[in-house]
Design an enzyme around this catalytic site. Structure first.
Site, PDB file in Angstrom:
ATOM      1  N   ASP A  13       0.818  -1.211   0.000  1.00  0.00           N
ATOM      2  CA  ASP A  13       0.000   0.000   0.000  1.00  0.00           C
ATOM      3  C   ASP A  13       0.853   1.264   0.000  1.00  0.00           C
ATOM      4  O   ASP A  13       0.633   2.170  -0.801  1.00  0.00           O
ATOM      5  CB  ASP A  13      -0.931   0.027   1.224  1.00  0.00           C
ATOM      6  N   ARG A  93       0.823   4.957  16.884  1.00  0.00           N
ATOM      7  CA  ARG A  93       0.365   5.999  15.944  1.00  0.00           C
ATOM      8  C   ARG A  93       0.677   7.414  16.401  1.00  0.00           C
ATOM      9  O   ARG A  93       1.098   8.240  15.580  1.00  0.00           O
ATOM     10  CB  ARG A  93      -1.118   5.829  15.621  1.00  0.00           C
ATOM     11  N   ASP A 122      -6.558   3.614  12.937  1.00  0.00           N
ATOM     12  CA  ASP A 122      -5.226   4.203  12.791  1.00  0.00           C
ATOM     13  C   ASP A 122      -5.248   5.557  12.078  1.00  0.00           C
ATOM     14  O   ASP A 122      -4.498   6.461  12.428  1.00  0.00           O
ATOM     15  CB  ASP A 122      -4.299   3.229  12.047  1.00  0.00           C
ATOM     16  N   SER A 173      -3.194  -9.346   7.347  1.00  0.00           N
ATOM     17  CA  SER A 173      -2.706  -7.977   7.456  1.00  0.00           C
ATOM     18  C   SER A 173      -2.091  -7.834   8.844  1.00  0.00           C
ATOM     19  O   SER A 173      -2.726  -8.093   9.860  1.00  0.00           O
ATOM     20  CB  SER A 173      -3.888  -7.023   7.262  1.00  0.00           C
TER      21      SER A 173
HETATM   22  N1  ARG Z   1      -7.502  -3.098  15.853  1.00  0.00           N
HETATM   23  C1  ARG Z   1      -6.235  -2.649  16.339  1.00  0.00           C
HETATM   24  C2  ARG Z   1      -6.283  -1.172  16.612  1.00  0.00           C
HETATM   25  O1  ARG Z   1      -7.142  -0.502  16.158  1.00  0.00           O
HETATM   26  C3  ARG Z   1      -5.105  -3.056  15.444  1.00  0.00           C
HETATM   27  C4  ARG Z   1      -4.893  -2.222  14.233  1.00  0.00           C
HETATM   28  C5  ARG Z   1      -3.829  -2.784  13.361  1.00  0.00           C
HETATM   29  N2  ARG Z   1      -3.445  -1.840  12.375  1.00  0.00           N
HETATM   30  C6  ARG Z   1      -3.043  -2.177  11.153  1.00  0.00           C
HETATM   31  N3  ARG Z   1      -2.759  -1.199  10.322  1.00  0.00           N
HETATM   32  N4  ARG Z   1      -2.960  -3.419  10.747  1.00  0.00           N
HETATM   33  O2  ARG Z   1      -5.442  -0.666  17.306  1.00  0.00           O
END
Ligand code: ARG
Length: 407
Positions: A13, A93, A122, A173
């Site tokens: 991506d 983040r 995110d 992912s």
């Molecule tokens: N659901 C989790 C969160 O919101 C994990 C997110 C994982 N992020 C990713 N880009 N794969 O913190």
């Protein structure tokens, strides 16, 4: 040419985003890759960025900063979203936002960009972080904008000579940092499907975990873990070591239906061996050193804290105020917790602290008991006084007492 700083992981991506930002926005792209403990070789990630046309490719080792400024404060708050998820991605983040802003300012860039989709948390965390730290920066989210399906994206990459590694065609992912690993998509989207073994990389299954347990100790000082088995250990090494020890023993697998901020329930699988151990050990120590009222009040604040971090509000006055509260409570969270890691479990087998409120002479049923048993009588009378008065009034007007009313 105006510049954009792109948070770059090296994945498909964000690799396509380099070209897309050039083509669609006519921007000169500077990439930023943070080392937060993920396994990729970041030198080759930066090389890849340059090969795909990035003007410059920054790689920053942010591991120590991540653990000290984000992970340890969250640990002081026993932070688990919905009581379950140790906020692995949620904590990284705001760190990414901080570095995006720093590089953008240094480069004189007008834009920052990230590879988050429009369905996740995110995007919220990064964009709120950037907005709080530099409201003049504009954010572009290529993946949210381009609306390409997976096959379309693969064709886009192929047409532009963007390499698609076999690992990128993987069914999952992944997001990884020192605090854990998150695994989504593929078969995991069926909440009835048990996560297959190939979803896990940091933890052994219970069946494959060693038969012999591992016993170890974690020492805390003012809420922060500082030593393993009595050996002073710096933050990053401490977390890494516990990831290995606990992962070997199958500790830290989490399977959760999570309530995303954007209104979606999602099936999330994590492995967070060090986080699982440290969160349990920290809470065990707190329960010995904090008085009941503070402990219980803090537990409600802990949930609040986890929630606001999950919701992307790291750079908020509420988080700062809660951190001040947490900090104060941690003055006495010093001591050592003894643990057994065994077949998927972490078990507290002992604890000691100079601030321990546990007094054997008060708790014992033995002969050396000094607790004043007679004081209990008067205590109970006063403790129940209001309820007794209330019940008496109800009886006086013929209302029932102690049974819930029908209808
Ligand atoms: N659901 C989790 C969160 O919101 C994990 C997110 C994982 N992020 C990713 N880009 N794969 O913190």
């Amino acid at each position: 040419m105006p510049k954009v700083v792109l948070a770059y992981s090296g994945g498909l991506d964000t690799s396509c985003s380099i070209r897309w930002l050039q083509e669609q926005y006519g921007l000169s792209v500077v990439t930023l890759t943070l080392n937060v403990g993920q396994p990729e070789d970041l030198t080759s990630v930066a090389e890849k960025a340059r090969r795909l046309g990035a003007l410059r490719a920054y790689v920053v080792d942010a591991r120590d900063e991540f653990v000290r400024d984000f992970v340890f404060p969250a640990l002081r708050a026993n932070a688990r979203y919905e009581g379950v998820y140790p906020l692995i991605s949620a904590l990284s983040r705001p760190l990414i936002a901080r570095h995006l802003v720093a590089v953008a300012e240094r480069e004189g860039a007008e834009y920052v960009a990230h590879g988050c989709t429009g369905k996740g948390n995110d995007q919220v965390r990064i964009e709120l972080g950037v907005a709080a730290l530099n409201p003049h920066l504009k954010v572009i989210a290529p993946v949210r904008e381009w609306r390409m399906s997976r096959p379309e994206l693969l064709r886009y990459a192929e047409e532009r000579g963007i390499p698609v590694k076999a690992s990128q065609a993987k069914p999952y992912s992944i997001d990884e940092n020192l605090w854990g690993r998150s695994i989504e998509a593929g078969v995991l989207e069926d909440p009835m499907a048990e996560p297959p073994e190939d979803a896990f990389e940091w933890t052994r299954s219970v069946a494959a975990a060693p038969d012999a347990p591992l016993e170890c100790s974690v020492t805390f000082e003012a809420g922060d873990p500082v030593a393993l088995n009595g050996m002073p250990t710096p933050p990053v090494a401490l977390v890494q070591t516990l990831n290995e020890w606990a992962g070997l023993h199958g500790v830290g697998r989490i399977d959760h239906i999570e309530s995303r901020l954007v209104g979606i329930k999602s099936r999330e699988v994590y492995e967070a061996p060090a986080a699982t151990v440290l969160l349990q050990a920290h809470a065990a120590l707190e329960s010995m050193v904090l008085p009941r009222d503070l402990l219980h009040f803090k537990q409600t604040m802990d949930l609040k804290y986890a929630e606001l971090v999950y919701y992307g509000l790291w750079y908020s006055p509420l988080r700062e105020a809660l951190d001040a509260f947490m900090q104060k409570t941690q003055e006495v969270v010093t001591g050592t917790v003894y643990l057994r890691l065994w077949k998927g479990h972490v078990q507290v087998i002992g604890r000691e602290s100079p601030y321990s409120l546990y007094q054997k002479r008060l708790a014992t049923y033995d002969v050396d008991d000094v607790f004043d048993h007679r004081a209990a009588e008067g205590f109970i009378r006063l403790w129940g006084l209001e309820s007794q008065e209330y019940a008496a009034r109800r009886r006086a007007v013929n209302l029932s007492v102690g049974v819930s009313e029908e209808r």
